[in-house]
Scaffold this motif. Structure first.
Motif, PDB file in Angstrom:
ATOM      1  N   THR A   7     -41.532 -44.683  37.047  1.00  0.00           N
ATOM      2  CA  THR A   7     -42.889 -44.162  37.034  1.00  0.00           C
ATOM      3  C   THR A   7     -43.805 -45.124  36.302  1.00  0.00           C
ATOM      4  O   THR A   7     -43.365 -45.843  35.401  1.00  0.00           O
ATOM      5  CB  THR A   7     -42.955 -42.764  36.378  1.00  0.00           C
ATOM      6  N   SER A   8     -45.062 -45.119  36.695  1.00  0.00           N
ATOM      7  CA  SER A   8     -46.065 -45.912  35.974  1.00  0.00           C
ATOM      8  C   SER A   8     -46.768 -45.037  34.940  1.00  0.00           C
ATOM      9  O   SER A   8     -47.512 -45.524  34.109  1.00  0.00           O
ATOM     10  CB  SER A   8     -47.091 -46.502  36.946  1.00  0.00           C
ATOM     11  N   ILE A  52     -40.454 -51.744  31.755  1.00  0.00           N
ATOM     12  CA  ILE A  52     -40.929 -52.962  32.408  1.00  0.00           C
ATOM     13  C   ILE A  52     -42.416 -53.071  32.131  1.00  0.00           C
ATOM     14  O   ILE A  52     -43.190 -52.184  32.512  1.00  0.00           O
ATOM     15  CB  ILE A  52     -40.641 -52.925  33.924  1.00  0.00           C
ATOM     16  N   ARG A  53     -42.809 -54.092  31.459  1.00  0.00           N
ATOM     17  CA  ARG A  53     -44.208 -54.243  31.044  1.00  0.00           C
ATOM     18  C   ARG A  53     -45.122 -54.683  32.187  1.00  0.00           C
ATOM     19  O   ARG A  53     -46.309 -54.504  32.122  1.00  0.00           O
ATOM     20  CB  ARG A  53     -44.320 -55.237  29.890  1.00  0.00           C
ATOM     21  N   ASP A  54     -44.546 -55.246  33.237  1.00  0.00           N
ATOM     22  CA  ASP A  54     -45.336 -55.662  34.392  1.00  0.00           C
ATOM     23  C   ASP A  54     -45.810 -54.418  35.133  1.00  0.00           C
ATOM     24  O   ASP A  54     -45.053 -53.479  35.328  1.00  0.00           O
ATOM     25  CB  ASP A  54     -44.476 -56.527  35.313  1.00  0.00           C
ATOM     26  N   SER A  55     -47.054 -54.386  35.568  1.00  0.00           N
ATOM     27  CA  SER A  55     -47.598 -53.193  36.227  1.00  0.00           C
ATOM     28  C   SER A  55     -47.205 -53.097  37.698  1.00  0.00           C
ATOM     29  O   SER A  55     -47.513 -52.115  38.355  1.00  0.00           O
ATOM     30  CB  SER A  55     -49.122 -53.185  36.098  1.00  0.00           C
ATOM     31  N   TYR A  59     -41.358 -54.496  40.690  1.00  0.00           N
ATOM     32  CA  TYR A  59     -40.377 -54.707  39.633  1.00  0.00           C
ATOM     33  C   TYR A  59     -39.760 -53.397  39.164  1.00  0.00           C
ATOM     34  O   TYR A  59     -38.580 -53.344  38.821  1.00  0.00           O
ATOM     35  CB  TYR A  59     -40.997 -55.473  38.456  1.00  0.00           C
ATOM     36  N   ARG A  60     -40.552 -52.328  39.158  1.00  0.00           N
ATOM     37  CA  ARG A  60     -39.998 -51.017  38.799  1.00  0.00           C
ATOM     38  C   ARG A  60     -38.972 -50.570  39.833  1.00  0.00           C
ATOM     39  O   ARG A  60     -37.922 -50.031  39.493  1.00  0.00           O
ATOM     40  CB  ARG A  60     -41.109 -49.978  38.654  1.00  0.00           C
ATOM     41  N   LEU A  61     -39.280 -50.785  41.121  1.00  0.00           N
ATOM     42  CA  LEU A  61     -38.343 -50.384  42.181  1.00  0.00           C
ATOM     43  C   LEU A  61     -37.052 -51.200  42.125  1.00  0.00           C
ATOM     44  O   LEU A  61     -35.965 -50.662  42.343  1.00  0.00           O
ATOM     45  CB  LEU A  61     -38.993 -50.508  43.559  1.00  0.00           C
ATOM     46  N   ILE A  62     -37.177 -52.485  41.835  1.00  0.00           N
ATOM     47  CA  ILE A  62     -35.980 -53.332  41.691  1.00  0.00           C
ATOM     48  C   ILE A  62     -35.114 -52.806  40.548  1.00  0.00           C
ATOM     49  O   ILE A  62     -33.897 -52.635  40.696  1.00  0.00           O
ATOM     50  CB  ILE A  62     -36.361 -54.808  41.431  1.00  0.00           C
ATOM     51  N   GLY A  63     -35.728 -52.527  39.407  1.00  0.00           N
ATOM     52  CA  GLY A  63     -34.987 -52.001  38.269  1.00  0.00           C
ATOM     53  C   GLY A  63     -34.354 -50.659  38.585  1.00  0.00           C
ATOM     54  O   GLY A  63     -33.192 -50.408  38.240  1.00  0.00           O
TER      55      GLY A  63
END
Length: 93
Positions: A7-8, A52-55, A59-63
């Motif tokens: 989630t963001s 994950i600090r990148d918005s 990258y969230r989906l990869i993680g």
């Protein structure tokens, strides 16, 4: 039972959404699980596995995909029902 999600939004906000899904008995994997026999929403716990600090959602989906594979949480026997690889590919094409 383990569910992996990304989630963001804040963790508190996302956890409240899951609690509402349970309370309102929405047709979602977590709600179905915790509204089933022998489970209660009070049994639900939340842990942060990674930040994950990148918005970028990429990258969230990869993680998320890596943790789903690591903890083997994919349906039919677990709670993660989306095919994250398909989601990831759709968003990057």
């Amino acid at each position: 039972m383990v569910y992996i999600g990304e989630t963001s939004r804040s963790l508190k906000e996302r956890a409240k959404e899951h609690e509402a899904d349970n309370r309102l008995r929405r047709d979602k994997p977590i709600s179905q699980h915790f509204n089933g026999a022998g489970h209660r929403v009070q049994d639900m716990g939340v842990s942060v596995l990674s930040q994950i600090r990148d918005s970028s959602r990429y990258y969230r989906l990869i993680g998320e995909l890596e943790f789903i594979k690591k903890f083997e949480t994919q349906s039919p026997n677990r709670l993660n029902t989306k095919n994250q690889l398909d989601v990831l590919l759709r968003e990057t094409i």
